[in-house]
Design a protein around this motif. Structure first.
Motif, PDB file in Angstrom:
ATOM      1  N   VAL A  23     -98.909   0.376  37.222  1.00 49.89           N
ATOM      2  CA  VAL A  23     -97.747   1.237  37.004  1.00 49.89           C
ATOM      3  C   VAL A  23     -96.518   0.691  37.724  1.00 49.89           C
ATOM      4  O   VAL A  23     -95.417   0.639  37.151  1.00 49.89           O
ATOM      5  CB  VAL A  23     -98.049   2.685  37.453  1.00 49.89           C
ATOM      6  N   LYS A  24     -96.662   0.322  38.973  1.00 50.40           N
ATOM      7  CA  LYS A  24     -95.534  -0.211  39.730  1.00 50.40           C
ATOM      8  C   LYS A  24     -94.949  -1.438  39.042  1.00 50.40           C
ATOM      9  O   LYS A  24     -93.723  -1.582  38.915  1.00 50.40           O
ATOM     10  CB  LYS A  24     -95.976  -0.560  41.148  1.00 50.40           C
ATOM     11  N   LYS A  25     -95.840  -2.332  38.576  1.00 49.85           N
ATOM     12  CA  LYS A  25     -95.373  -3.546  37.908  1.00 49.85           C
ATOM     13  C   LYS A  25     -94.699  -3.226  36.581  1.00 49.85           C
ATOM     14  O   LYS A  25     -93.682  -3.839  36.212  1.00 49.85           O
ATOM     15  CB  LYS A  25     -96.567  -4.484  37.676  1.00 49.85           C
ATOM     16  N   ILE A  26     -95.232  -2.250  35.856  1.00 49.13           N
ATOM     17  CA  ILE A  26     -94.634  -1.854  34.573  1.00 49.13           C
ATOM     18  C   ILE A  26     -93.204  -1.372  34.769  1.00 49.13           C
ATOM     19  O   ILE A  26     -92.291  -1.759  34.015  1.00 49.13           O
ATOM     20  CB  ILE A  26     -95.497  -0.751  33.911  1.00 49.13           C
ATOM     21  N   LEU A  27     -92.992  -0.536  35.771  1.00 50.33           N
ATOM     22  CA  LEU A  27     -91.643  -0.020  36.014  1.00 50.33           C
ATOM     23  C   LEU A  27     -90.695  -1.138  36.437  1.00 50.33           C
ATOM     24  O   LEU A  27     -89.514  -1.137  36.062  1.00 50.33           O
ATOM     25  CB  LEU A  27     -91.696   1.082  37.074  1.00 50.33           C
ATOM     26  N   GLU A  28     -91.190  -2.099  37.193  1.00 54.64           N
ATOM     27  CA  GLU A  28     -90.367  -3.247  37.580  1.00 54.64           C
ATOM     28  C   GLU A  28     -89.981  -4.072  36.358  1.00 54.64           C
ATOM     29  O   GLU A  28     -88.823  -4.495  36.204  1.00 54.64           O
ATOM     30  CB  GLU A  28     -91.125  -4.126  38.582  1.00 54.64           C
ATOM     31  N   VAL A  29     -90.946  -4.315  35.468  1.00 53.67           N
ATOM     32  CA  VAL A  29     -90.680  -5.104  34.256  1.00 53.67           C
ATOM     33  C   VAL A  29     -89.674  -4.386  33.362  1.00 53.67           C
ATOM     34  O   VAL A  29     -88.770  -5.013  32.785  1.00 53.67           O
ATOM     35  CB  VAL A  29     -91.993  -5.357  33.495  1.00 53.67           C
ATOM     36  N   ILE A  30     -89.790  -3.069  33.244  1.00 52.32           N
ATOM     37  CA  ILE A  30     -88.860  -2.297  32.419  1.00 52.32           C
ATOM     38  C   ILE A  30     -87.424  -2.472  32.923  1.00 52.32           C
ATOM     39  O   ILE A  30     -86.494  -2.744  32.139  1.00 52.32           O
ATOM     40  CB  ILE A  30     -89.253  -0.804  32.423  1.00 52.32           C
ATOM     41  N   CYS A  31     -87.241  -2.303  34.218  1.00 53.37           N
ATOM     42  CA  CYS A  31     -85.890  -2.424  34.774  1.00 53.37           C
ATOM     43  C   CYS A  31     -85.351  -3.845  34.637  1.00 53.37           C
ATOM     44  O   CYS A  31     -84.175  -4.048  34.314  1.00 53.37           O
ATOM     45  CB  CYS A  31     -85.883  -1.986  36.240  1.00 53.37           C
ATOM     46  N   THR A  32     -86.214  -4.826  34.866  1.00 50.65           N
ATOM     47  CA  THR A  32     -85.782  -6.223  34.766  1.00 50.65           C
ATOM     48  C   THR A  32     -85.453  -6.596  33.329  1.00 50.65           C
ATOM     49  O   THR A  32     -84.444  -7.268  33.049  1.00 50.65           O
ATOM     50  CB  THR A  32     -86.885  -7.153  35.307  1.00 50.65           C
ATOM     51  N   THR A  33     -86.299  -6.158  32.393  1.00 50.85           N
ATOM     52  CA  THR A  33     -86.133  -6.541  30.987  1.00 50.85           C
ATOM     53  C   THR A  33     -84.946  -5.848  30.327  1.00 50.85           C
ATOM     54  O   THR A  33     -84.192  -6.462  29.566  1.00 50.85           O
ATOM     55  CB  THR A  33     -87.424  -6.210  30.197  1.00 50.85           C
ATOM     56  N   THR A  34     -84.759  -4.575  30.621  1.00 48.83           N
ATOM     57  CA  THR A  34     -83.707  -3.798  29.953  1.00 48.83           C
ATOM     58  C   THR A  34     -82.395  -3.781  30.720  1.00 48.83           C
ATOM     59  O   THR A  34     -81.349  -3.435  30.160  1.00 48.83           O
ATOM     60  CB  THR A  34     -84.159  -2.347  29.753  1.00 48.83           C
ATOM     61  N   GLY A  35     -82.442  -4.128  31.995  1.00 48.84           N
ATOM     62  CA  GLY A  35     -81.248  -4.057  32.826  1.00 48.84           C
ATOM     63  C   GLY A  35     -80.940  -2.644  33.288  1.00 48.84           C
ATOM     64  O   GLY A  35     -79.867  -2.399  33.866  1.00 48.84           O
ATOM     65  N   MET A  36     -81.865  -1.712  33.075  1.00 45.77           N
ATOM     66  CA  MET A  36     -81.633  -0.321  33.470  1.00 45.77           C
ATOM     67  C   MET A  36     -82.026  -0.123  34.932  1.00 45.77           C
ATOM     68  O   MET A  36     -82.876  -0.833  35.475  1.00 45.77           O
ATOM     69  CB  MET A  36     -82.410   0.631  32.565  1.00 45.77           C
ATOM     70  N   GLY A  37     -81.393   0.864  35.571  1.00 46.57           N
ATOM     71  CA  GLY A  37     -81.535   1.006  37.008  1.00 46.57           C
ATOM     72  C   GLY A  37     -82.578   2.002  37.463  1.00 46.57           C
ATOM     73  O   GLY A  37     -82.927   2.035  38.651  1.00 46.57           O
ATOM     74  N   PHE A  38     -83.121   2.826  36.548  1.00 48.82           N
ATOM     75  CA  PHE A  38     -84.083   3.842  36.958  1.00 48.82           C
ATOM     76  C   PHE A  38     -85.156   3.971  35.883  1.00 48.82           C
ATOM     77  O   PHE A  38     -84.858   4.167  34.698  1.00 48.82           O
ATOM     78  CB  PHE A  38     -83.388   5.193  37.153  1.00 48.82           C
ATOM     79  N   ALA A  39     -86.405   3.856  36.323  1.00 50.19           N
ATOM     80  CA  ALA A  39     -87.531   4.015  35.395  1.00 50.19           C
ATOM     81  C   ALA A  39     -88.583   4.876  36.074  1.00 50.19           C
ATOM     82  O   ALA A  39     -88.777   4.812  37.292  1.00 50.19           O
ATOM     83  CB  ALA A  39     -88.121   2.659  35.015  1.00 50.19           C
ATOM     84  N   THR A  40     -89.272   5.690  35.276  1.00 47.07           N
ATOM     85  CA  THR A  40     -90.258   6.607  35.852  1.00 47.07           C
ATOM     86  C   THR A  40     -91.365   6.926  34.868  1.00 47.07           C
ATOM     87  O   THR A  40     -91.182   6.844  33.644  1.00 47.07           O
ATOM     88  CB  THR A  40     -89.587   7.923  36.303  1.00 47.07           C
ATOM     89  N   VAL A  41     -92.510   7.282  35.420  1.00 44.42           N
ATOM     90  CA  VAL A  41     -93.586   7.913  34.650  1.00 44.42           C
ATOM     91  C   VAL A  41     -93.547   9.385  35.024  1.00 44.42           C
ATOM     92  O   VAL A  41     -93.697   9.742  36.202  1.00 44.42           O
ATOM     93  CB  VAL A  41     -94.968   7.314  34.989  1.00 44.42           C
ATOM     94  N   ALA A  42     -93.332  10.246  34.040  1.00 42.27           N
ATOM     95  CA  ALA A  42     -93.171  11.680  34.308  1.00 42.27           C
ATOM     96  C   ALA A  42     -94.293  12.481  33.668  1.00 42.27           C
ATOM     97  O   ALA A  42     -94.688  12.223  32.527  1.00 42.27           O
ATOM     98  CB  ALA A  42     -91.822  12.168  33.795  1.00 42.27           C
ATOM     99  N   ARG A  43     -94.806  13.436  34.417  1.00 41.06           N
ATOM    100  CA  ARG A  43     -95.750  14.414  33.870  1.00 41.06           C
ATOM    101  C   ARG A  43     -94.913  15.568  33.334  1.00 41.06           C
ATOM    102  O   ARG A  43     -94.114  16.167  34.068  1.00 41.06           O
ATOM    103  CB  ARG A  43     -96.687  14.907  34.976  1.00 41.06           C
ATOM    104  N   VAL A  44     -95.078  15.879  32.069  1.00 46.79           N
ATOM    105  CA  VAL A  44     -94.225  16.859  31.417  1.00 46.79           C
ATOM    106  C   VAL A  44     -95.083  17.939  30.751  1.00 46.79           C
ATOM    107  O   VAL A  44     -96.010  17.639  29.990  1.00 46.79           O
ATOM    108  CB  VAL A  44     -93.316  16.205  30.363  1.00 46.79           C
ATOM    109  N   THR A  45     -94.772  19.169  31.069  1.00 48.96           N
ATOM    110  CA  THR A  45     -95.374  20.314  30.384  1.00 48.96           C
ATOM    111  C   THR A  45     -94.237  21.203  29.887  1.00 48.96           C
ATOM    112  O   THR A  45     -93.057  20.904  30.118  1.00 48.96           O
ATOM    113  CB  THR A  45     -96.287  21.124  31.336  1.00 48.96           C
ATOM    114  N   LYS A  46     -94.579  22.307  29.252  1.00 49.05           N
ATOM    115  CA  LYS A  46     -93.533  23.196  28.754  1.00 49.05           C
ATOM    116  C   LYS A  46     -92.760  23.858  29.890  1.00 49.05           C
ATOM    117  O   LYS A  46     -91.655  24.364  29.681  1.00 49.05           O
ATOM    118  CB  LYS A  46     -94.135  24.275  27.848  1.00 49.05           C
TER     119      LYS A  46
END
Length: 401
Positions: A23-46
């Motif tokens: 997970v940590k590596k995935i979020l790092e790759v997302i930010c590096t690849t897209t140039g975006m500054g914030f990435a997260t895995v969120a648990r979402v319910t209603k």
């Protein structure tokens, strides 16, 4: 689900996500690849939105376990529609340019991909945000996010299944230990009344009894011997299962031949109708726990009496050499099937028994455990003519005990 249980559920989920190294590596790759500054895995319910893992390079101000009002996020829309939301440039987007969520959080680029469990349940989202525009709405980027979402789902379910399996295993181990402790305590507490019954029967023999009462006293005495053996087997089984194993004591107060003869005498007394022929040639002493070997022998001989032909003698042969000991118990009777032979030395495994001779199916298992404790072995050969159980002990091995 009450509030306390739900809070614990979210806390467990946060911990599980952070136990997945990818997970940590995935979020790092997302930010590096897209140039975006914030990435997260969120648990979402209603009702809730919880950040389970974060890569924050823009000081968004949300930490692991942090919570946003789910109604203020676009993740609620992802959950409701069960499909991604992707925005390259909020100011130029015909749908989201006037949406309150980007204005509230100061976003210009946004991507949120749903994370589904293998059963189809919605778990949450893999999302990224940035105050600047970004090139996100293309097959390459969306496919990358979906692949990462599937990978997170796979790892999460594997971890949850592992935790559930471990919890069930611990529960089973605890239940098994309680059961076996109960067996051990029960077996121990049974000794006293059985001993009292045996003593009373022996006192009866010293008095003047008519034939009927003498027969009854003998039945009582013989039954206490059998019950005592059952208790011994129960205690040994519980001891072995609880990790102590079969304990050996090499301080023998009688010779091995005397010890084996005592077993034969006892069983001849209990089963006077059965002929037991013994040939004991013990020219060399062996190192071993003679009482345990006697218990092994008693179980093998009792098994032969139970399953052997009533019309033919049971043959016992024992011999010792300078480096070898062998004890054989032979009976005529029905051949042991190959399928039955596979389970002979398993606990609670019994062949067909005669009425009144039923047992727990522990005798051969305990005998095998005693043989193993001596670093010996029990062999079985069975034909249409006879069945032979043989206990073999290599003296060179037993000297290492």
């Amino acid at each position: 689900m009450n509030d306390l249980t739900q809070a614990q559920d979210f806390q467990d989920t946060v911990e599980q996500i952070n136990q997945i190294p990818a997970v940590k590596k995935i979020l790092e790759v997302i930010c590096t690849t897209t140039g975006m500054g914030f990435a997260t895995v969120a648990r979402v319910t209603k009702d809730r939105w919880i950040a389970c893992a974060i890569n924050d390079q823009i000081n968004f101000g949300l930490g692991v376990g942090g919570e946003l009002k789910v109604g203020t996020t676009l993740c609620q829309q992802v959950m409701d529609d069960r499909k991604e939301v992707v925005i390259d440039h909020v100011a130029e987007d015909p749908i989201y340019s006037n949406h309150p969520t980007p204005r509230m959080y100061g976003l210009q680029s946004y991507i949120s991909i749903p994370i589904f469990l293998t059963n189809g349940d919605f778990f949450g989202t893999l999302c990224a945000i940035d105050p600047n525009p970004a090139l996100l709405n293309n097959d390459k980027t969306i496919s990358m996010f979906k692949l990462f979402a599937e990978l997170i789902s796979f790892h999460l379910e594997s971890l949850q299944n592992l935790n559930e399996t471990q919890a069930k295993l611990l529960e089973e181990q605890s239940n098994a230990e309680i059961r076996e402790q109960f067996i051990a305590i029960l077996g121990h507490d049974l000794r006293n009344p059985v001993g009292a019954i045996s003593s009373a029967a022996q006192l009866m023999f010293r008095t003047s009894l008519d034939d009927k009462n003498l027969k009854l006293a003998k039945i009582i005495h013989d039954s206490t011997i059998r019950v005592s053996r059952l208790i011994d087997n129960i205690l040994d089984f519980a001891s072995g299962r609880l990790g102590g194993g079969i304990a050996l004591n090499f301080d023998n107060d009688k010779s091995l031949e005397e010890t084996l003869q005592q077993v034969i005498t006892e069983l001849r007394t209990v089963y006077p109708e059965r002929e037991i022929s013994a040939d004991l040639n013990l020219a060399y002493p062996i190192k071993g726990d003679y009482k345990r070997i006697a218990q092994l022998f008693s179980n093998l001989l009792g098994n032969a009496i139970t399953h052997g032909s009533k019309d033919t003698p049971i043959i016992v042969k024992a011999k010792s050499e300078s480096d070898f000991f062998e004890l054989c118990v032979i009976n005529r009777g029905n051949k042991i099937s190959q399928e039955t032979e596979k389970h002979l030395f398993k606990p609670f495994s019994r062949g067909k028994v005669h009425q009144g001779k039923e047992g727990l199916g522990l005798g051969l298992y305990i005998a095998s455990e005693i043989a193993n404790a001596h670093q010996g072995k029990i062999l079985v050969t069975s034909t249409d003519q006879e069945t032979c159980f043989t206990f073999q002990l290599n003296q060179n091995l037993s000297e290492n005990l």
